[in-house]
Design a protein around this motif. Structure first.
Motif, mmCIF file in Angstrom:
data_model
loop_
_atom_site.group_PDB
_atom_site.id
_atom_site.type_symbol
_atom_site.label_atom_id
_atom_site.label_comp_id
_atom_site.label_asym_id
_atom_site.label_seq_id
_atom_site.Cartn_x
_atom_site.Cartn_y
_atom_site.Cartn_z
ATOM 1 N N THR A 190 0.855 -1.183 0.000
ATOM 2 C CA THR A 190 0.000 0.000 0.000
ATOM 3 C C THR A 190 0.892 1.234 0.000
ATOM 4 O OG1 THR A 190 -1.757 -1.125 1.224
ATOM 5 C CG2 THR A 190 -1.785 1.283 1.234
ATOM 6 N N THR A 192 0.944 5.551 -0.025
ATOM 7 C CA THR A 192 0.168 6.759 0.218
ATOM 8 C C THR A 192 1.084 7.856 0.725
ATOM 9 O OG1 THR A 192 -1.732 7.713 1.383
ATOM 10 C CG2 THR A 192 -0.409 6.113 2.580
ATOM 11 N N ASP A 194 -0.508 9.985 2.739
ATOM 12 C CA ASP A 194 -1.361 10.343 3.866
ATOM 13 C C ASP A 194 -1.057 9.420 5.045
ATOM 14 O OD1 ASP A 194 -3.233 11.728 5.251
ATOM 15 O OD2 ASP A 194 -4.971 10.894 4.222
ATOM 16 N N GLU A 200 -6.663 9.232 3.101
ATOM 17 C CA GLU A 200 -7.647 9.795 2.188
ATOM 18 C C GLU A 200 -7.502 9.190 0.798
ATOM 19 O OE1 GLU A 200 -6.815 13.915 2.584
ATOM 20 O OE2 GLU A 200 -8.288 14.199 4.180
ATOM 21 N N TRP A 201 -6.301 8.803 0.462
ATOM 22 C CA TRP A 201 -6.082 8.080 -0.791
ATOM 23 C C TRP A 201 -4.990 7.058 -0.580
ATOM 24 C CZ3 TRP A 201 -1.775 7.276 -3.764
ATOM 25 C CH2 TRP A 201 -0.640 8.022 -3.434
ATOM 26 N N ALA A 202 -5.040 5.977 -1.327
ATOM 27 C CA ALA A 202 -4.017 4.942 -1.245
ATOM 28 C C ALA A 202 -4.024 4.134 -2.529
ATOM 29 C CB ALA A 202 -4.251 4.032 -0.043
ATOM 30 N N LEU A 203 -2.855 3.685 -2.915
ATOM 31 C CA LEU A 203 -2.712 2.769 -4.034
ATOM 32 C C LEU A 203 -2.374 1.397 -3.465
ATOM 33 C CD1 LEU A 203 -2.547 2.483 -7.156
ATOM 34 C CD2 LEU A 203 -0.078 2.742 -6.898
ATOM 35 N N LEU A 237 -6.830 2.015 -7.092
ATOM 36 C CA LEU A 237 -6.763 3.283 -6.377
ATOM 37 C C LEU A 237 -7.955 3.381 -5.450
ATOM 38 C CD1 LEU A 237 -5.454 6.091 -5.988
ATOM 39 C CD2 LEU A 237 -6.949 6.923 -7.813
ATOM 40 N N GLU A 238 -7.689 3.637 -4.162
ATOM 41 C CA GLU A 238 -8.738 3.769 -3.169
ATOM 42 C C GLU A 238 -8.784 5.205 -2.669
ATOM 43 O OE1 GLU A 238 -8.270 1.026 0.001
ATOM 44 O OE2 GLU A 238 -8.597 -0.757 -1.238
ATOM 45 N N VAL A 239 -9.994 5.737 -2.529
ATOM 46 C CA VAL A 239 -10.214 7.050 -1.929
ATOM 47 C C VAL A 239 -11.170 6.855 -0.764
ATOM 48 C CG1 VAL A 239 -11.096 9.378 -2.271
ATOM 49 C CG2 VAL A 239 -9.833 8.245 -4.107
#
Length: 789
Positions: A190, A192, A194, A200-203, A237-239
């Motif tokens: 993972t 990020t 942040d 708030e966002w992560a790949l 991509l997660e938000v």
């Protein structure tokens, strides 16, 4: 510091805590504590294997490593270089810390010579400052290995609450391999910028690699491009924890507008000039090889203007920004340039001001170049051209009113020490619809306020020019040609006649000659002299008021008078054979410049050192008056002895309030030229308010009122309105709504312009908070709660 840990030797005993110096070929001092010594084996060749178990703690020089078990292995000791092929294995809840920063993993294996580290269940943050430092050190420098080891402690971030700094990249992985702290490869990873616990966002990816961006030929003292190249496989991509975009495989640059996303900017607007309009900027770096990714940046543009047609163009940037150039040049050519081209097949018959469109194919191009060769050679150039005189004003109105006047020139400047220089410049005309003074070319030699003898100084210029004045196409003005030589020399002598006064008398002469096939040769001698006097008076008053933040008052008065005179010209101004620029127009002229500045200050310490020594000041009020006086008004100022008078008053209150007012008046004719006034409040956490008056008699008189405020921890709103008092109408409104995230900001804005410009623009901008005017808002991103990942 992990490399240094292998130098420690300990005795075999229960609950040991030992300090060792000089063992394993070094003189570093560290302590190692543990519950049980499992093994301490030495070989005939000098190798050693040390294994300790239970609450293991390594400490020294500001770092600490904690683990359930640690093994240190070396193949011997070299008398000069120390341990041979050291390796370290830490197992079980491994924690590295330095100060307030920590990094966690279940296991770590470090091979110091290979500069590789393998981690499992790891959580860390890569510091961009470390990467920049490493790139400045040769690969075979021993300092590199030490920095790598130290930075695994210093360059990581705690998993506790708190926002990470702007230049950190967070990585969480089941298995992680790191090489020289530059290349990272992981599984079950993972990524990020942040917080880990609630990003708030992560790949999220099955496999990922992060490679620090490099530049070929990077020097040690040059600033670096920053950023990372990230490759992912089977990713998403997660938000806010919600999967949004899947990637089977992808590669991109972490800089905004990097190499992987095709669209860089999208804007929609509507106006009377163009109708509904869509502007798009695309990522042209796809067209470049990796070799040029840090040397060239391309942004193609495709803009649809419903009333005018489709425009296409490209923006470019090449080389390195001068802010990143080496502090001490080594003789290489350092280059930076930028520019753009844009064209359209215009469907309109006339521009918005009623001017007819002479041709359908309309375009403009503009480019700038700045280069340095060695420490004292500078090269500058500019290219500016357009298809017709009204194109830039119609389609690039903001640029035409804010950027410098377009030129086409190339200049070379060579310094000789700190006080002498030579320059060469060539300027030509490219577009016939512009009036241009061509220089074909011009050479100049300068003495820059150089010391001559004792306190005596001299400043001089010798300029040899081949000039050609070309009026715009269709003008009735004639073309002018001239060869001109101009020598100016001035001597000055700074004098401190008393502790209260400083005087700087100066005197010099200027010789100018003209030669051309269009007229007879002519020459002129013009003398000049002057004197500048300055004094400062101050007094301190013992006044204190905690409510107004006053801790003593100091009144400072600066008074300056400057008299300059050009006299005894050998020819009258009417006898100068050609009038092209200000040098040709020089004649006898006297002027006095008077300046009075007053400041009211109080003590305001900004650090503990200043507070202890009672240093530091804050200005409460400042008043300034500048005036021009002409000793010979009939000759120099139309018969009026007094010329322009500029006055300014600024009051700085507490809690962010300030008042300002300024005016420019022609005293001789009794005419107000310009007047500005207003009140302003600014608090970086809460908001902004401004009320201002801009008055240009017979031209415009406008009022501006507006502000911004933090509506909540994450939202801020703003509104500014401009009112035209002469025409009794609102000529501008600016509405904005900002959504602040911990790591970026989204800004929605609506701009309504009326009056001479009838245009409505709606925009959505996304960028870094500190680059988009976000209020400081200490609450945003400073605390939070969420699930542990």
């Amino acid at each position: 510091m992990l490399l240094l840990v292998v130098s420690t030797g300990v005795s075999a005993q229960q609950g040991a805590q030992q300090s060792a110096r000089g063992l394993f070929g070094t003189d570093e001092d560290f302590t190692l504590s543990y519950d049980r010594l499992e093994a301490d084996v030495s070989t005939e060749g000098g190798g050693r294997s040390l294994v300790v178990l239970g609450n293991v703690v390594f400490e020294g020089r500001g770092f600490a490593l904690r683990a359930d078990a640690v093994g240190i292995f070396i193949e011997g000791v070299d008398a000069e270089s120390g341990p041979i092929h050291p390796r370290i294995l830490a197992i079980g809840e491994v924690l590295l810390s330095r100060g307030e920063q920590t990094f966690q993993a279940s296991t770590i294996f470090l091979d110091v010579d290979e500069q590789q580290m393998v981690l499992s269940d790891a959580r860390l943050r890569i510091s961009q400052e470390l990467l920049e430092k490493l790139r400045s050190i040769p690969t075979d420098d021993p300092l590199r290995s030490r920095l790598v080891a130290e930075s695994w402690v210093a360059g990581v971030s705690d998993v506790a609450e708190g926002a990470p700094t702007r230049s950190h990249l967070g990585i969480e992985a089941q298995r992680l391999r790191v090489t020289d702290f530059r290349d990272v490869e992981g599984e079950g990873i993972t990524v990020t910028t942040d917080q880990f616990f609630d990003p708030e966002w992560a790949l999220v990816a099955k496999v990922a690699r992060a490679r620090s961006r490099k530049e070929l030929g990077q020097r040690a003292d040059e600033d670096l491009p920053g950023g990372y190249i990230i490759d992912v496989e089977d990713a998403r991509l997660e938000v806010a924890g919600i999967p949004l975009i899947p990637f089977s495989s992808a590669s991109w640059d972490t800089r905004w507008g990097g190499r992987s996303f095709p669209l860089r900017d999208f804007r929609f607007s509507d106006s009377s000039r163009f109708g509904p309009r869509i502007d798009t900027a695309w990522n042209g770096d796809f067209l470049l090889s990796d070799r040029f990714e840090d040397e060239i940046d391309l942004t193609p543009r495709i803009d649809w203007l419903s009333d005018r047609g489709t425009g296409m163009g490209i923006d470019f940037e090449l080389g390195r920004d001068p802010l990143r150039w080496a502090a001490d040049p080594d003789g290489r050519l350092e280059l930076f340039g930028y520019g753009s081209f844009w064209g359209i097949q215009d469907k309109a018959d006339s521009d918005s001001d009623g001017s007819p469109v002479s041709g359908r194919d309309r375009s403009r191009a503009r480019a700038f170049l700045h280069a340095r060769f060695g420490p004292q050679t500078l090269i500058d150039g500019e290219l500016a051209t357009s298809s017709d005189g009204g194109f830039v004003e119609e389609f690039f109105r903001a640029e035409s009113r804010t950027l410098k006047k377009p030129e086409n020139y190339l200049s070379l400047r060579q310094m000789f020490g700190e006080s002498y220089a030579a320059t060469a410049i060539a300027r030509v005309r490219v577009s016939d619809h512009r009036s241009v003074l061509e220089k074909q070319p011009e050479f100049a030699f300068h003495s820059l306020d150089a010391s001559l003898a004792g306190m005596l100084r001299w400043d001089s210029d010798l300029t040899l020019s081949t000039l050609r004045w070309l009026p715009e196409e269709g003008s009735v003005d004639p073309e002018l040609n001239s060869k001109r030589s101009d020598l100016r020399t001035e001597f000055s002598l700074p004098l401190g006649l008393s502790r209260w006064m400083r005087w700087v008398p100066s005197a010099g002469v200027r010789y100018t000659s003209w030669d051309s096939i269009d007229y007879e040769s002519q020459h002129r001698t013009l003398f000049h002299a002057g004197v500048q006097g300055a004094t400062r008076l101050s007094r301190v008053f013992d006044v204190k008021n905690s409510k107004w933040g006053i801790d003593g008052l100091r009144h400072v008065v600066d008074l300056t008078a400057d008299f300059s005179s050009h006299f005894d010209s050998s020819i009258a101004s009417d006898d100068v054979p050609v009038q092209i620029d200000e040098i040709d127009a020089l004649t006898d002229f006297d002027q006095v410049h008077l300046s009075l500045v007053q400041r009211l200050q109080t003590r305001d310490s900004r650090s503990d050192r200043e507070r202890i020594q009672r240093l530091g000041t804050r200005t409460l009020a400042e008043a300034r008056v500048d005036a021009l006086l002409y000793p010979d008004p009939d000759r120099d100022n139309g018969g009026e002895r007094w010329g322009l008078l500029f006055s300014e008053l600024v009051l700085h209150g507490t809690a962010g309030w300030s008042l300002f007012g300024e005016s420019t008046r022609d005293v001789g004719v009794g005419e107000l030229i310009e007047r500005n006034a207003g009140i302003r409040w600014l608090d970086l956490d809460s908001g902004l308010f401004e009320l201002a008056l801009r008055d240009r008699p017979e031209t415009h008189k406008t009022y501006l009122i507006g502000g911004r405020t933090a509506a909540s921890d994450r939202w801020d709103i703003g509104l500014f309105v401009e009112y035209d008092a002469l025409n009794d109408q609102t000529i501008g409104q600016w509405w904005e709504v900002g959504r602040n995230f911990r790591t970026f900001r989204i800004l929605f804005s609506l701009d309504l312009e009326r009056g001479d410009v009838d245009e409505t623009t709606f925009r959505v901008d996304i960028g870094l908070r500190e680059m988009m005017g976000a209020m400081r808002g200490s609450r945003i991103g400073s605390t939070g709660s969420g699930r542990m990942r």
